[in-house]
Design a protein around this motif. Structure first.
Motif, PDB file in Angstrom:
ATOM      1  N   LYS A  10       4.672  16.108   9.578  1.00  0.00           N
ATOM      2  CA  LYS A  10       4.678  15.489   8.256  1.00  0.00           C
ATOM      3  C   LYS A  10       4.826  16.585   7.214  1.00  0.00           C
ATOM      4  O   LYS A  10       4.026  17.516   7.161  1.00  0.00           O
ATOM      5  CB  LYS A  10       3.373  14.708   8.033  1.00  0.00           C
ATOM      6  CG  LYS A  10       3.380  13.891   6.751  1.00  0.00           C
ATOM      7  CD  LYS A  10       2.287  12.841   6.775  1.00  0.00           C
ATOM      8  CE  LYS A  10       2.319  11.953   5.547  1.00  0.00           C
ATOM      9  NZ  LYS A  10       1.397  10.830   5.633  1.00  0.00           N
ATOM     10  N   HIS A  15      -8.486  12.666  -3.299  1.00  0.00           N
ATOM     11  CA  HIS A  15      -7.569  13.279  -4.283  1.00  0.00           C
ATOM     12  C   HIS A  15      -8.396  13.916  -5.405  1.00  0.00           C
ATOM     13  O   HIS A  15      -8.098  15.009  -5.873  1.00  0.00           O
ATOM     14  CB  HIS A  15      -6.645  12.225  -4.909  1.00  0.00           C
ATOM     15  CG  HIS A  15      -5.869  11.378  -3.936  1.00  0.00           C
ATOM     16  ND1 HIS A  15      -5.515  11.836  -2.692  1.00  0.00           N
ATOM     17  CD2 HIS A  15      -5.374  10.102  -4.045  1.00  0.00           C
ATOM     18  CE1 HIS A  15      -4.824  10.864  -2.071  1.00  0.00           C
ATOM     19  NE2 HIS A  15      -4.741   9.814  -2.862  1.00  0.00           N
ATOM     20  N   LEU A  45      -4.067  13.621  -8.212  1.00  0.00           N
ATOM     21  CA  LEU A  45      -3.263  14.148  -7.095  1.00  0.00           C
ATOM     22  C   LEU A  45      -1.869  14.535  -7.576  1.00  0.00           C
ATOM     23  O   LEU A  45      -1.302  15.537  -7.143  1.00  0.00           O
ATOM     24  CB  LEU A  45      -3.170  13.081  -5.985  1.00  0.00           C
ATOM     25  CG  LEU A  45      -2.264  13.390  -4.796  1.00  0.00           C
ATOM     26  CD1 LEU A  45      -2.807  14.563  -3.989  1.00  0.00           C
ATOM     27  CD2 LEU A  45      -2.126  12.171  -3.869  1.00  0.00           C
ATOM     28  N   GLY A  78       0.823  -1.209   0.000  1.00  0.00           N
ATOM     29  CA  GLY A  78       0.000   0.000   0.000  1.00  0.00           C
ATOM     30  C   GLY A  78       0.859   1.262   0.000  1.00  0.00           C
ATOM     31  O   GLY A  78       2.063   1.223  -0.263  1.00  0.00           O
ATOM     32  N   SER A 126       2.072   2.979   2.322  1.00  0.00           N
ATOM     33  CA  SER A 126       3.207   3.030   3.252  1.00  0.00           C
ATOM     34  C   SER A 126       4.446   2.414   2.610  1.00  0.00           C
ATOM     35  O   SER A 126       5.553   2.965   2.715  1.00  0.00           O
ATOM     36  CB  SER A 126       2.872   2.283   4.546  1.00  0.00           C
ATOM     37  OG  SER A 126       1.760   2.885   5.155  1.00  0.00           O
ATOM     38  N   HIS A 181      -3.804   7.140   8.435  1.00  0.00           N
ATOM     39  CA  HIS A 181      -3.915   8.006   7.252  1.00  0.00           C
ATOM     40  C   HIS A 181      -5.279   7.904   6.555  1.00  0.00           C
ATOM     41  O   HIS A 181      -5.974   8.901   6.378  1.00  0.00           O
ATOM     42  CB  HIS A 181      -2.788   7.643   6.278  1.00  0.00           C
ATOM     43  CG  HIS A 181      -2.804   8.415   5.011  1.00  0.00           C
ATOM     44  ND1 HIS A 181      -2.211   9.650   4.872  1.00  0.00           N
ATOM     45  CD2 HIS A 181      -3.394   8.147   3.816  1.00  0.00           C
ATOM     46  CE1 HIS A 181      -2.417  10.094   3.652  1.00  0.00           C
ATOM     47  NE2 HIS A 181      -3.118   9.202   2.981  1.00  0.00           N
ATOM     48  N   ASP A 225      -7.963  -9.858  -1.594  1.00  0.00           N
ATOM     49  CA  ASP A 225      -8.057 -10.114  -0.147  1.00  0.00           C
ATOM     50  C   ASP A 225      -7.897  -8.845   0.695  1.00  0.00           C
ATOM     51  O   ASP A 225      -7.801  -8.933   1.916  1.00  0.00           O
ATOM     52  CB  ASP A 225      -6.967 -11.116   0.278  1.00  0.00           C
ATOM     53  CG  ASP A 225      -7.260 -12.506  -0.289  1.00  0.00           C
ATOM     54  OD1 ASP A 225      -8.454 -12.830  -0.431  1.00  0.00           O
ATOM     55  OD2 ASP A 225      -6.300 -13.228  -0.604  1.00  0.00           O
ATOM     56  N   LEU A 226      -7.833  -7.712   0.041  1.00  0.00           N
ATOM     57  CA  LEU A 226      -7.707  -6.475   0.829  1.00  0.00           C
ATOM     58  C   LEU A 226      -8.970  -6.344   1.687  1.00  0.00           C
ATOM     59  O   LEU A 226     -10.088  -6.287   1.152  1.00  0.00           O
ATOM     60  CB  LEU A 226      -7.578  -5.270  -0.127  1.00  0.00           C
ATOM     61  CG  LEU A 226      -7.382  -3.908   0.529  1.00  0.00           C
ATOM     62  CD1 LEU A 226      -6.046  -3.809   1.254  1.00  0.00           C
ATOM     63  CD2 LEU A 226      -7.466  -2.791  -0.518  1.00  0.00           C
ATOM     64  N   ILE A 256       4.830  12.864  -5.383  1.00  0.00           N
ATOM     65  CA  ILE A 256       4.741  13.458  -4.042  1.00  0.00           C
ATOM     66  C   ILE A 256       5.230  12.470  -3.008  1.00  0.00           C
ATOM     67  O   ILE A 256       4.914  11.279  -3.062  1.00  0.00           O
ATOM     68  CB  ILE A 256       3.269  13.827  -3.715  1.00  0.00           C
ATOM     69  CG1 ILE A 256       2.722  14.785  -4.761  1.00  0.00           C
ATOM     70  CG2 ILE A 256       3.156  14.430  -2.318  1.00  0.00           C
ATOM     71  CD1 ILE A 256       1.207  14.984  -4.675  1.00  0.00           C
ATOM     72  N   THR A 281      -3.376  -1.369  -2.402  1.00  0.00           N
ATOM     73  CA  THR A 281      -4.520  -0.661  -1.807  1.00  0.00           C
ATOM     74  C   THR A 281      -4.948   0.394  -2.829  1.00  0.00           C
ATOM     75  O   THR A 281      -4.412   0.429  -3.933  1.00  0.00           O
ATOM     76  CB  THR A 281      -4.157   0.050  -0.478  1.00  0.00           C
ATOM     77  OG1 THR A 281      -3.263   1.135  -0.777  1.00  0.00           O
ATOM     78  CG2 THR A 281      -3.513  -0.889   0.523  1.00  0.00           C
ATOM     79  N   SER A 333      -9.128   3.330   2.128  1.00  0.00           N
ATOM     80  CA  SER A 333      -8.131   3.767   1.134  1.00  0.00           C
ATOM     81  C   SER A 333      -8.845   4.208  -0.138  1.00  0.00           C
ATOM     82  O   SER A 333      -8.373   5.126  -0.841  1.00  0.00           O
ATOM     83  CB  SER A 333      -7.048   2.713   0.870  1.00  0.00           C
ATOM     84  OG  SER A 333      -7.526   1.636   0.126  1.00  0.00           O
TER      85      SER A 333
HETATM   86  P1  NAD Z   1      -0.858   1.002   4.146  1.00  0.00           P
HETATM   87  O1  NAD Z   1       0.090   0.917   3.028  1.00  0.00           O
HETATM   88  O2  NAD Z   1      -0.287   1.362   5.486  1.00  0.00           O
HETATM   89  O3  NAD Z   1      -1.675  -0.348   4.233  1.00  0.00           O
HETATM   90  C1  NAD Z   1      -2.697  -0.493   5.221  1.00  0.00           C
HETATM   91  C2  NAD Z   1      -2.730  -1.933   5.718  1.00  0.00           C
HETATM   92  O4  NAD Z   1      -3.208  -2.744   4.659  1.00  0.00           O
HETATM   93  C3  NAD Z   1      -1.385  -2.499   6.110  1.00  0.00           C
HETATM   94  O5  NAD Z   1      -1.547  -3.221   7.303  1.00  0.00           O
HETATM   95  C4  NAD Z   1      -1.036  -3.434   4.965  1.00  0.00           C
HETATM   96  O6  NAD Z   1      -0.239  -4.518   5.395  1.00  0.00           O
HETATM   97  C5  NAD Z   1      -2.397  -3.902   4.532  1.00  0.00           C
HETATM   98  N1  NAD Z   1      -2.501  -4.315   3.137  1.00  0.00           N
HETATM   99  C6  NAD Z   1      -2.056  -3.652   2.052  1.00  0.00           C
HETATM  100  N2  NAD Z   1      -2.422  -4.296   0.930  1.00  0.00           N
HETATM  101  C7  NAD Z   1      -3.119  -5.388   1.321  1.00  0.00           C
HETATM  102  C8  NAD Z   1      -3.808  -6.430   0.608  1.00  0.00           C
HETATM  103  N3  NAD Z   1      -3.868  -6.433  -0.725  1.00  0.00           N
HETATM  104  N4  NAD Z   1      -4.429  -7.382   1.323  1.00  0.00           N
HETATM  105  C9  NAD Z   1      -4.434  -7.342   2.681  1.00  0.00           C
HETATM  106  N5  NAD Z   1      -3.824  -6.385   3.405  1.00  0.00           N
HETATM  107  C10 NAD Z   1      -3.177  -5.409   2.731  1.00  0.00           C
HETATM  108  O7  NAD Z   1      -2.032   2.063   3.885  1.00  0.00           O
HETATM  109  P2  NAD Z   1      -2.439   2.965   2.633  1.00  0.00           P
HETATM  110  O8  NAD Z   1      -3.703   3.591   3.027  1.00  0.00           O
HETATM  111  O9  NAD Z   1      -2.356   2.236   1.374  1.00  0.00           O
HETATM  112  O10 NAD Z   1      -1.283   4.074   2.576  1.00  0.00           O
HETATM  113  C11 NAD Z   1      -1.143   5.076   3.545  1.00  0.00           C
HETATM  114  C12 NAD Z   1       0.195   5.785   3.354  1.00  0.00           C
HETATM  115  O11 NAD Z   1       0.317   6.196   2.012  1.00  0.00           O
HETATM  116  C13 NAD Z   1       0.368   7.022   4.215  1.00  0.00           C
HETATM  117  O12 NAD Z   1       1.675   7.063   4.750  1.00  0.00           O
HETATM  118  C14 NAD Z   1       0.167   8.152   3.231  1.00  0.00           C
HETATM  119  O13 NAD Z   1       0.855   9.315   3.583  1.00  0.00           O
HETATM  120  C15 NAD Z   1       0.682   7.570   1.956  1.00  0.00           C
HETATM  121  N6  NAD Z   1       0.073   8.167   0.745  1.00  0.00           N
HETATM  122  C16 NAD Z   1       0.879   8.894  -0.059  1.00  0.00           C
HETATM  123  C17 NAD Z   1       0.383   9.461  -1.201  1.00  0.00           C
HETATM  124  C18 NAD Z   1       1.307  10.230  -2.098  1.00  0.00           C
HETATM  125  O14 NAD Z   1       0.951  10.609  -3.195  1.00  0.00           O
HETATM  126  N7  NAD Z   1       2.515  10.530  -1.655  1.00  0.00           N
HETATM  127  C19 NAD Z   1      -0.966   9.276  -1.558  1.00  0.00           C
HETATM  128  C20 NAD Z   1      -1.775   8.508  -0.715  1.00  0.00           C
HETATM  129  C21 NAD Z   1      -1.241   7.952   0.443  1.00  0.00           C
END
Ligand code: NAD
Length: 352
Positions: free
Chosen positions: A137, A175, A231, A95, A97, A254, A159-160, A128, A119, A168
Motif C-alpha cells: 500500500k 488522525h 490528516l 465509507g 473505501s 483498515h 444505521d452504521l 491523500i 463512516t 472508524s
Molecule cells: P469502508 O468504506 O470499507 O466501510 C466499512 C463497511 O461499512 C463496509 O462494509 C460498508 O458497506 C459499510 N458501511 C459504510 N457506511 C455504512 C452505513 N452508513 N451504514 C451501514 N453500513 C455502512 O470502511 P472505512 O473504515 O470507512 O474506510 C476504510 C478505507 O478508507 C481504507 O481503504 C483506508 O485506506 C481508507 N482511508 C483513507 C483515508 C485517506 O485520507 N486517504 C483516511 C481514512 C481511511
C-alpha cells in the motif's frame, strides 16, 4: 509558542440532516451534467439509489466496485467503463473505501468529486490517496484527489453498525493523535485535533449504547471531519505508516488495525511528545493517553489484538522489516527493537 507554517486546504462542506438531496444543486454549481455514483453493496439499494432518483438524468449509473485499500486493478477496471458513460463528475456515497475509489479515479481523470461520507474514516477531507498493488500500500498526496465538495448527511450514518462506528471513529481519532505530534503541527490543526478527539470520545460511547442517538451521531460526524482535516493538513508518522504496512501486506481490515495499533503507537511516542499526550488525555478525560485510548477501544468492543483480526505471529518480523524499509520522520526515533516490542504488544493486545 513555536514558529509554524500552515497551508489551509480549500473545502466546501455541507453539514446537516437530509442533505443528500442537496447533491443535485452542488453538482450544478460545479457546472456538471452527468455523474457516476460510486457506492458499496450496503448503500446500493438505499442512499445511492435515492440519490440516483434525485439526480434523474444527471446520474449515469451506480458502481459498487469499491473495496478496502483501493486496489489499482479495481480502479483500472472501473476506468475502462468510464468512456462509454460520458460523465463529467464523480459522486461517492459510502465509507473510506468508496471515497478511495473516487479519489483514485479523480487522480487519473481530473474529474471533480462530491463525496457523501457514511463512516467516520475522514478520507473526504484529505488530499491523500492510499492504493494497493502487489500487496504493497502506497500513499500519495495530490490536490487532484481532494474532493471539491463534502456533503455530510447525519441521517445516512444512523444505521452504521456500532462495530464500524467505533473502529472508524478510532481511525479518525488516530488522525488527530498523530496531528498533535506531527513535525508540521500548528495551532489550527492542534485545536481541531483536540476538539475532534473530544467529539468522538463523547459520541462513540453514546452510539455504542444507542446507535440511533442523533446528537451523538452529529458529534461523531463533526469529529470525523475535524480529524480528517488534520490528516489532510499535516504529515503523519509511525502510527499511520505501520497501519499502511499491516493493511497492505497482510490485508488486515483498515479501521480495526488502526484501533488496535493506536494505543501502542501513542505509547511509543509518549515520552517524545508529552504535550500532545496531555492534549489527547484532556480530550478523552483520562490521566494517561495510551491506556485511555486502549480502554476506549476495549470498552466499546473494538478488537484490541492483531492476532484476532487475521495476523500470524511470524508476520511480526515481516512487518518490522517492511516498516523499517522506508524511513520517515517520527517524534521518537524508529528503532528495530522498540518497533518489534510495539508490534508484539499490539499482536497480543497488551494494555500499554
Ligand atoms: P469502508 O468504506 O470499507 O466501510 C466499512 C463497511 O461499512 C463496509 O462494509 C460498508 O458497506 C459499510 N458501511 C459504510 N457506511 C455504512 C452505513 N452508513 N451504514 C451501514 N453500513 C455502512 O470502511 P472505512 O473504515 O470507512 O474506510 C476504510 C478505507 O478508507 C481504507 O481503504 C483506508 O485506506 C481508507 N482511508 C483513507 C483515508 C485517506 O485520507 N486517504 C483516511 C481514512 C481511511
Amino acid at each position: 509558542m513555536n514558529a509554524f507554517q500552515y497551508t489551509a486546504l480549500p473545502a466546501r462542506v455541507i453539514f446537516g440532516s437530509g442533505t443528500l438531496k442537496q447533491v443535485r444543486e452542488e453538482m450544478q454549481a460545479l457546472g456538471c451534467r452527468r455523474a457516476l455514483i460510486l457506492s458499496d453493496a450496503h448503500h446500493a439499494a438505499g442512499a445511492a439509489a435515492d440519490l440516483a432518483a434525485v439526480l434523474g438524468p444527471l446520474a449515469a449509473g451506480i458502481s459498487t466496485d469499491a473495496v478496502m485499500h483501493t486496489p489499482v486493478e479495481i480502479t483500472l477496471r472501473v476506468m475502462a467503463k468510464l468512456d462509454q458513460l460520458g460523465i463529467d463528475c464523480l459522486i461517492a456515497v459510502g465509507g473510506g473505501s468508496t471515497i478511495g475509489l473516487s479519489k483514485a479515479l479523480a487522480l487519473r481523470t481530473n474529474l471533480p468529486q462530491i463525496v457523501v461520507p457514511t463512516t467516520y474514516a475522514g478520507s473526504e477531507a484529505t488530499p491523500i490517496l492510499g492504493q494497493t498493488e502487489n500487496d504493497v500500500k502506497t500513499t500519495l498526496r495530490s490536490m487532484d484527489v481532494l474532493p471539491e465538495v463534502i456533503v455530510y448527511d447525519v441521517d445516512l450514518t444512523i444505521d452504521l453498525p456500532v462495530k464500524i462506528s467505533v473502529t472508524s471513529g478510532i481511525n479518525a481519532i488516530a488522525h488527530a493523535v498523530e496531528a498533535l505530534y506531527a513535525k508540521d503541527a500548528n495551532p489550527v490543526t492542534s485545536l481541531l485535533a483536540e476538539k475532534g478527539i473530544e467529539a468522538l470520545g463523547f459520541a462513540l460511547p453514546r452510539i455504542a449504547e444507542d446507535m440511533r442517538d442523533h446528537e451523538a451521531r452529529q458529534q461523531a460526524l463533526l469529529g470525523a471531519w475535524m480529524c480528517g482535516t488534520c490528516l489532510g493538513a499535516v504529515g503523519m508518522s509511525l502510527h499511520h505508516k505501520l497501519c499502511h504496512t499491516l493493511g497492505g501486506r497482510f490485508n488486515l481490515p483498515h479501521a480495526e488495525t488502526h484501533a488496535i495499533v493506536l494505543p501502542h503507537a501513542a505509547a511509543y511516542n509518549a515520552d517524545a511528545a508529552p504535550l500532545a499526550m496531555e492534549r489527547v488525555a484532556r480530550a478523552l478525560g483520562v490521566d494517561h493517553a495510551p491506556s485511555g485510548l486502549f480502554d476506549l477501544a476495549r470498552q466499546l468492543g473494538a478488537p484490541t489484538a492483531l492476532k484476532d483480526i487475521g495476523m500470524a505471529e511470524q508476520d511480526i518480523e515481516v512487518a518490522v522489516e517492511a516498516a523499517l524499509a522506508a524511513p520517515y520522520w517520527n517524534p521518537a526515533p524508529v528503532q528495530r527493537n522498540r518497533l518489534r516490542a510495539l508490534l508484539e504488544n499490539a499482536f497480543f493486545g497488551n494494555r500499554p
